[in-house]
Motif scaffolding. Structure first.
Motif, PDB file in Angstrom:
ATOM      1  N   THR A  69      63.466 100.920 106.923  1.00  0.00           N
ATOM      2  CA  THR A  69      62.651 101.979 106.330  1.00  0.00           C
ATOM      3  C   THR A  69      63.489 103.260 106.205  1.00  0.00           C
ATOM      4  O   THR A  69      64.185 103.636 107.151  1.00  0.00           O
ATOM      5  CB  THR A  69      61.425 102.257 107.235  1.00  0.00           C
ATOM      6  OG1 THR A  69      60.661 101.052 107.301  1.00  0.00           O
ATOM      7  CG2 THR A  69      60.568 103.399 106.721  1.00  0.00           C
ATOM      8  N   GLY A 237      60.429  89.124  96.562  1.00  0.00           N
ATOM      9  CA  GLY A 237      60.504  88.192  97.696  1.00  0.00           C
ATOM     10  C   GLY A 237      61.456  87.025  97.470  1.00  0.00           C
ATOM     11  O   GLY A 237      61.646  86.188  98.364  1.00  0.00           O
ATOM     12  N   ILE A 254      67.068  91.980  98.492  1.00  0.00           N
ATOM     13  CA  ILE A 254      67.132  93.295  97.837  1.00  0.00           C
ATOM     14  C   ILE A 254      65.886  94.134  98.119  1.00  0.00           C
ATOM     15  O   ILE A 254      65.875  95.318  97.858  1.00  0.00           O
ATOM     16  CB  ILE A 254      67.421  93.213  96.318  1.00  0.00           C
ATOM     17  CG1 ILE A 254      66.239  92.720  95.522  1.00  0.00           C
ATOM     18  CG2 ILE A 254      68.626  92.349  96.030  1.00  0.00           C
ATOM     19  CD1 ILE A 254      66.433  92.916  94.020  1.00  0.00           C
ATOM     20  N   PRO A 259      56.081  98.366 103.945  1.00  0.00           N
ATOM     21  CA  PRO A 259      55.063  98.722 104.939  1.00  0.00           C
ATOM     22  C   PRO A 259      53.650  98.258 104.558  1.00  0.00           C
ATOM     23  O   PRO A 259      52.811  98.051 105.442  1.00  0.00           O
ATOM     24  CB  PRO A 259      55.126 100.259 104.984  1.00  0.00           C
ATOM     25  CG  PRO A 259      56.079 100.687 103.933  1.00  0.00           C
ATOM     26  CD  PRO A 259      56.833  99.503 103.449  1.00  0.00           C
ATOM     27  N   ASN A 268      57.392  87.030 101.894  1.00  0.00           N
ATOM     28  CA  ASN A 268      58.138  85.866 101.421  1.00  0.00           C
ATOM     29  C   ASN A 268      59.537  85.882 102.060  1.00  0.00           C
ATOM     30  O   ASN A 268      60.290  86.842 101.868  1.00  0.00           O
ATOM     31  CB  ASN A 268      58.252  85.926  99.887  1.00  0.00           C
ATOM     32  CG  ASN A 268      58.764  84.641  99.302  1.00  0.00           C
ATOM     33  OD1 ASN A 268      59.409  83.852  99.986  1.00  0.00           O
ATOM     34  ND2 ASN A 268      58.483  84.426  98.035  1.00  0.00           N
TER      35      ASN A 268
HETATM   36  P1  NAI Z   1      59.803  97.354  99.056  1.00  0.00           P
HETATM   37  O1  NAI Z   1      60.868  96.537  98.425  1.00  0.00           O
HETATM   38  O2  NAI Z   1      59.747  97.357 100.525  1.00  0.00           O
HETATM   39  O3  NAI Z   1      58.361  96.830  98.500  1.00  0.00           O
HETATM   40  C1  NAI Z   1      57.981  96.916  97.140  1.00  0.00           C
HETATM   41  C2  NAI Z   1      56.805  95.961  96.872  1.00  0.00           C
HETATM   42  O4  NAI Z   1      57.249  94.605  96.929  1.00  0.00           O
HETATM   43  C3  NAI Z   1      55.699  96.082  97.919  1.00  0.00           C
HETATM   44  O5  NAI Z   1      54.460  95.913  97.290  1.00  0.00           O
HETATM   45  C4  NAI Z   1      55.962  94.924  98.859  1.00  0.00           C
HETATM   46  O6  NAI Z   1      54.819  94.430  99.510  1.00  0.00           O
HETATM   47  C5  NAI Z   1      56.559  93.879  97.922  1.00  0.00           C
HETATM   48  N1  NAI Z   1      57.543  93.044  98.632  1.00  0.00           N
HETATM   49  C6  NAI Z   1      58.785  93.415  99.022  1.00  0.00           C
HETATM   50  N2  NAI Z   1      59.369  92.413  99.672  1.00  0.00           N
HETATM   51  C7  NAI Z   1      58.497  91.385  99.699  1.00  0.00           C
HETATM   52  C8  NAI Z   1      58.534  90.070 100.244  1.00  0.00           C
HETATM   53  N3  NAI Z   1      59.620  89.597 100.907  1.00  0.00           N
HETATM   54  N4  NAI Z   1      57.444  89.293 100.107  1.00  0.00           N
HETATM   55  C9  NAI Z   1      56.368  89.725  99.456  1.00  0.00           C
HETATM   56  N5  NAI Z   1      56.254  90.958  98.902  1.00  0.00           N
HETATM   57  C10 NAI Z   1      57.325  91.781  99.033  1.00  0.00           C
HETATM   58  O7  NAI Z   1      59.937  98.798  98.478  1.00  0.00           O
HETATM   59  P2  NAI Z   1      59.166 100.146  98.924  1.00  0.00           P
HETATM   60  O8  NAI Z   1      57.759  99.839  99.303  1.00  0.00           O
HETATM   61  O9  NAI Z   1      59.419 101.096  97.836  1.00  0.00           O
HETATM   62  O10 NAI Z   1      59.971 100.672 100.184  1.00  0.00           O
HETATM   63  C11 NAI Z   1      59.518 100.512 101.528  1.00  0.00           C
HETATM   64  C12 NAI Z   1      60.586 101.037 102.473  1.00  0.00           C
HETATM   65  O11 NAI Z   1      61.741 100.200 102.426  1.00  0.00           O
HETATM   66  C13 NAI Z   1      61.059 102.453 102.140  1.00  0.00           C
HETATM   67  O12 NAI Z   1      61.204 103.154 103.350  1.00  0.00           O
HETATM   68  C14 NAI Z   1      62.406 102.232 101.481  1.00  0.00           C
HETATM   69  O13 NAI Z   1      63.270 103.315 101.650  1.00  0.00           O
HETATM   70  C15 NAI Z   1      62.897 101.014 102.205  1.00  0.00           C
HETATM   71  N6  NAI Z   1      63.849 100.202 101.450  1.00  0.00           N
HETATM   72  C16 NAI Z   1      64.822  99.606 102.180  1.00  0.00           C
HETATM   73  C17 NAI Z   1      65.712  98.758 101.581  1.00  0.00           C
HETATM   74  C18 NAI Z   1      66.706  98.080 102.445  1.00  0.00           C
HETATM   75  O14 NAI Z   1      66.689  98.208 103.656  1.00  0.00           O
HETATM   76  N7  NAI Z   1      67.604  97.307 101.856  1.00  0.00           N
HETATM   77  C19 NAI Z   1      65.665  98.485 100.131  1.00  0.00           C
HETATM   78  C20 NAI Z   1      64.546  99.107  99.462  1.00  0.00           C
HETATM   79  C21 NAI Z   1      63.677  99.944 100.114  1.00  0.00           C
END
Ligand code: NAI
Ligand code: MG
Length: 332
Positions: A69, A237, A254, A259, A268
């Motif tokens: 995060t 996912g 990626i 959260p 996923n």
């Molecule tokens: P996110 O990629 O975490 O989620 C975006 C959307 O995709 C959400 O609706 C989530 O539920 C869905 N999603 C993501 N991965 C999934 C999976 N494996 N299975 C099912 N649904 C999935 O992006 P968001 O919400 O903009 O960012 C959340 C936090 O993560 C932020 O604090 C951000 O800075 C951080 N972040 C960290 C990354 C890393 O560590 N590589 C990359 C992108 C964001």
């Protein structure tokens, strides 16, 4: 092999447990060193990662990373951006090859790779925050462009011998350097190239994804375009990545820490498991990598899938189903 394991925050921890279950099934003799770093650590200690953590990670052969995060807090510096810089992981390789059994939102089939410059551009970390104005310095260097262009060309040699250079050189003068160096490197390597402005690319990728093979671009553009690519490839996912440098490598889905679904056990795990597959390919374990790929195809074909793909299975149920097939395959 010595592996640094960084589960991170939110679903990062859940998909890492899933990924390690599949790694267990391979019965390799790797050593795993756990690093509990990220936002959770920052909340506890006001430090998300220490110099000692970095030194420990550098001693490992490579890193398996979940997700961390990054709150929009001026006092918090992205752990992943720091790791990419400290380990000099300058090439972020993001393949978008749709899985056979996943229904795509677009009718066309495609298979491309985004090669994203990973250590400079808008993520230079050089920022100033004042009361009424804020500045971020966008850094593009000759060395940065040269090495990412070389990476893209060497990948293109194994594929269709062509690259698409994505930039915004009509407006951003820093991108003229990126563009010119990419063209030079493509010519020297005998690789066909074409160039596309990033806004046009965002449009073309939806309408004609089949036109692309290796796409090379700068840090922020690659970050944004790869989430768009994930949308047409079946969802975040499902999409893995490899962060590669000359001395270190880090493999991660990626997606972020999500959260909105964290703690529910429904994330996923396939993006993370495919990241493990990329790590195995990187380390020359091709048979093991293939066994993961075919296990994922079989598990999805038997409709064992998570919510995002229209299924009802949990993260660990999907992971265990994949792990069982991987174990069988590697026993025979
Ligand atoms: P996110 O990629 O975490 O989620 C975006 C959307 O995709 C959400 O609706 C989530 O539920 C869905 N999603 C993501 N991965 C999934 C999976 N494996 N299975 C099912 N649904 C999935 O992006 P968001 O919400 O903009 O960012 C959340 C936090 O993560 C932020 O604090 C951000 O800075 C951080 N972040 C960290 C990354 C890393 O560590 N590589 C990359 C992108 C964001
Ligand atoms: Mg991103």
């Amino acid at each position: 092999m010595k592996l640094a394991i960084i589960p991170g925050d939110g679903i990062g921890r859940e998909v890492m447990e899933a990924e390690l279950t599949v790694l267990d099934a391979l019965c390799l003799d790797e050593e795993r060193i756990l690093f509990q770093i990220g936002y959770g650590k920052w909340e506890r200690t006001k430090s998300a990662i220490t110099d000692e953590d970095i030194a420990g990670i550098k001693e490992c052969n490579c890193v398996l990373f979940g997700a961390i995060t990054t709150p929009p807090d001026p006092d918090y510096r992205s752990v992943l951006v720091r790791l990419r810089k400290e380990l000099d992981l300058y090439a972020n390789i993001r393949p978008f090859t749709p899985l056979k059994t996943v229904k795509l939102p677009c009718a066309k089939t495609f298979d491309f790779v985004i090669v994203r410059e990973n250590t400079e551009g808008m993520y230079s970390g050089i920022e100033e925050l004042h009361k009424d104005a804020a500045y971020t310095t966008r850094i593009i260097t000759r060395n940065g462009c040269q090495r990412i262009a070389e990476r893209a060309c060497s990948l293109a040699k194994e594929r269709k011998k062509q690259i698409t250079i994505v930039h915004k050189a009509n407006v951003l003068k820093s991108d003229t350097l990126f563009r010119d160096i990419c063209i030079d490197v493509a010519k020297k390597n005998g690789i066909l190239y074409r160039e596309t402005l990033v806004d046009t690319m965002a449009y073309e990728m939806i309408l004609h994804p089949e036109k692309f093979d290796v796409i090379v671009t700068t840090n922020l553009f690659g970050d944004i375009l790869s989430d768009e690519a994930a949308a047409i490839a079946g969802g975040l996912g499902l999409c893995p990545s490899a962060n590669i440098g000359d001395h270190h490598a880090l493999f991660e889905p990626i997606h972020g820490s999500a959260p909105d679904i964290a703690g529910k056990g429904i994330a996923n795990p396939i993006a993370a498991i495919l990241s493990l597959k990329m790590m195995l390919e990187w380390s020359g374990k091709i048979k093991e990598a293939r066994s993961i790929e075919s296990a994922i195809d079989s598990v999805l074909a038997s409709r064992i899938k998570t919510h995002d793909l229209g299924g009802t299975y949990t993260t660990m149920e999907v992971a265990k189903a994949i792990a069982e097939l991987v174990l069988d395959k590697n026993k025979n």
